[in-house]
Motif scaffolding. Structure first.
Motif, short mmCIF file in Angstrom:
data_model
loop_
_atom_site.label_atom_id
_atom_site.label_comp_id
_atom_site.label_asym_id
_atom_site.label_seq_id
_atom_site.Cartn_x
_atom_site.Cartn_y
_atom_site.Cartn_z
N THR A 77 0.83 -1.21 0.00
CA THR A 77 0.00 0.00 0.00
C THR A 77 0.86 1.26 0.00
N CYS A 78 1.97 1.22 0.72
CA CYS A 78 2.82 2.41 0.89
C CYS A 78 3.95 2.51 -0.14
N LEU A 79 4.19 1.44 -0.91
CA LEU A 79 5.37 1.40 -1.78
C LEU A 79 5.38 2.53 -2.79
N SER A 80 4.24 2.79 -3.43
CA SER A 80 4.18 3.85 -4.45
C SER A 80 4.57 5.20 -3.85
N HIS A 81 4.04 5.48 -2.66
CA HIS A 81 4.32 6.77 -2.03
C HIS A 81 5.78 6.86 -1.61
N ILE A 82 6.36 5.77 -1.12
CA ILE A 82 7.77 5.76 -0.73
C ILE A 82 8.65 6.08 -1.92
N ILE A 83 8.34 5.51 -3.08
CA ILE A 83 9.11 5.80 -4.30
C ILE A 83 9.02 7.28 -4.66
N VAL A 84 7.82 7.85 -4.55
CA VAL A 84 7.63 9.27 -4.85
C VAL A 84 8.44 10.14 -3.88
N VAL A 85 8.43 9.79 -2.60
CA VAL A 85 9.19 10.55 -1.59
C VAL A 85 10.68 10.53 -1.92
N VAL A 86 11.21 9.35 -2.21
CA VAL A 86 12.65 9.21 -2.50
C VAL A 86 13.02 9.99 -3.75
N CYS A 87 12.21 9.86 -4.80
CA CYS A 87 12.53 10.52 -6.08
C CYS A 87 12.43 12.04 -5.99
N PHE A 88 11.63 12.56 -5.07
CA PHE A 88 11.52 14.00 -4.94
C PHE A 88 12.58 14.57 -4.02
N PHE A 89 12.75 13.99 -2.84
CA PHE A 89 13.59 14.62 -1.81
C PHE A 89 15.09 14.42 -2.07
N ILE A 90 15.50 13.28 -2.59
CA ILE A 90 16.94 13.08 -2.81
C ILE A 90 17.51 14.09 -3.80
N PRO A 91 16.90 14.31 -4.98
CA PRO A 91 17.45 15.34 -5.89
C PRO A 91 17.43 16.74 -5.27
N LYS A 92 16.38 17.07 -4.51
CA LYS A 92 16.30 18.40 -3.90
C LYS A 92 17.39 18.59 -2.86
N VAL A 93 17.62 17.58 -2.02
CA VAL A 93 18.67 17.68 -1.01
C VAL A 93 20.04 17.79 -1.67
N LEU A 94 20.27 16.99 -2.71
CA LEU A 94 21.55 17.08 -3.44
C LEU A 94 21.73 18.46 -4.05
N LEU A 95 20.64 19.03 -4.59
CA LEU A 95 20.72 20.36 -5.19
C LEU A 95 21.08 21.41 -4.14
N VAL A 96 20.49 21.30 -2.95
CA VAL A 96 20.81 22.24 -1.87
C VAL A 96 22.28 22.13 -1.47
N PHE A 97 22.78 20.90 -1.32
CA PHE A 97 24.18 20.72 -0.91
C PHE A 97 25.13 21.21 -1.99
N VAL A 98 24.80 20.95 -3.25
CA VAL A 98 25.69 21.35 -4.34
C VAL A 98 25.74 22.86 -4.48
N THR A 99 24.59 23.53 -4.39
CA THR A 99 24.53 24.97 -4.63
C THR A 99 24.94 25.80 -3.43
N ARG A 100 24.81 25.25 -2.21
CA ARG A 100 25.06 26.06 -1.02
C ARG A 100 26.37 25.73 -0.32
N PHE A 101 27.09 24.71 -0.76
CA PHE A 101 28.31 24.33 -0.07
C PHE A 101 29.54 24.37 -0.96
N GLY A 102 29.51 25.27 -1.93
CA GLY A 102 30.73 25.66 -2.61
C GLY A 102 31.23 24.75 -3.73
N LEU A 103 30.46 23.76 -4.16
CA LEU A 103 30.90 22.94 -5.28
C LEU A 103 30.78 23.75 -6.57
#
Length: 317
Positions: free
Chosen positions: A241-267
């Motif tokens: 029941t929860c698998l679809s939503h878990i996939i959506v959560v992972v696919c949305f938050f991981i790229p956003k977190v990576l984008l924040v780290f890349v743009t705000r920490f000097g890379l």
């Protein structure tokens, strides 16, 4: 900067992808973006139409799936039009008004997406922890209030950021160093010190992400606690029941977190790499979302099979 460099800007010039100089690469990237956009629109519209035309699917879970599909359409279509004009139509000039509207739609989608995903986590929490009270807690009135509140929050943040940009003094050099009208590009084009404005959106944007992620994390911790009390058969059912939503959560938050780290920490990234990262973190999750629910949600998958089975042509013997 000197006040003499300020001017009344009527249009912006999109630089786009300076690293893709040969026309072949522009055509290739533009075609890929067009194909991805068509897939997103196809998947989102299919989900909305299937749910809208099947009354058994008129439940809170599917209303939230429709909301996510509408957000994805708003989120991706606005920026894709400009990118396609730049890459395929070679039209790099965007009038001031449409540019601000595009920025508003992008900020609206980027603000609403985490709120919508958090709502879907809350829906799963109620369905698993309080199954007998599910339709009482998430009745039509409460669902409408939650959906309206999500749109209101998105419009509030999008209006705030777009209003700030609309009041900035822009320089005579009105080039945007991105592939569409985006907050950071418009701030860099203004005759102001960008540090304050970058700190503002970084603080608000990061707060939106982490608050919603915290709500999702709390929901799943509660779900896991309840699922551990169940039998192994029921556990598999709840996980499905929860698998679809878990996939959506992972696919949305991981790229956003990576984008924040890349743009705000000097890379240090090239302009083309930065554009690609922003586009990927926007189009990627929106491409995954509708097809995850089409393929992983049993009711929607069954409706799709029925549609395709009706379309089969039986040869005359």
């Amino acid at each position: 900067m000197s006040a003499g460099n300020e001017s009344f800007v009527t249009e912006f010039f999109i630089i786009g992808f300076p690293g893709l100089q040969p026309d072949f690469y522009n055509l290739l990237v533009g075609t890929a973006i067009l194909f991805i956009l068509l897939l997103i629109l196809l998947g989102c519209i299919a989900n909305i139409c299937i749910i809208a035309h099947n009354k058994p699917l008129h439940t809170p879970m599917y209303f939230f799936i429709c909301l996510l599909a509408m957000v994805d359409i708003v989120y991706t279509s606005g920026i894709s039009v400009t990118m396609l004009n730049v890459l395929l139509g070679e039209e790099r000039r965007v009038p001031y008004g449409p540019c601000m509207l595009q920025c508003f739609l992008f900020n609206l989608g980027s603000s609403m997406e985490p709120f919508t995903i958090a709502l879907m986590a809350y829906d799963r929490l109620i369905a698993i922890v309080h199954p007998l009270r599910y339709l009482t807690i998430l009745n039509k009135t409460n669902v409408c209030v939650l959906i309206i509140a999500t749109w209101a929050a998105g419009c509030l943040f999008a209006g705030l950021f777009t209003g700030i940009l609309n009041n900035l003094p822009y320089c005579t050099s009105n080039q945007l160093s991105y592939s569409f009208c985006e907050y950071a590009a418009l701030v860099r084009a203004a005759c102001v010190d960008p540090a304050y404005y970058f700190t503002l959106i970084s603080t608000v944007g990061t707060s939106i992400l982490w608050v919603n992620f915290g709500l999702i994390f709390f929901s799943y911790m509660k779900i896991v606690y309840e699922v551990l009390k169940m039998s192994s058969k029921d556990r598999r059912k709840m996980f499905s029941t929860c698998l679809s939503h878990i996939i959506v959560v992972v696919c949305f938050f991981i790229p956003k977190v990576l984008l924040v780290f890349v743009t705000r920490f000097g890379l240090v990234l090239t302009l083309t790499q930065r554009n690609g990262l922003i586009i990927g973190s926007t189009l990627g999750p929106s491409l995954v979302n509708p097809f995850v629910y089409c393929l992983k949600t049993k009711e929607i998958r069954r409706r799709l099979k029925n549609i395709f089975s009706r379309c089969k042509i039986t040869p005359n013997i």
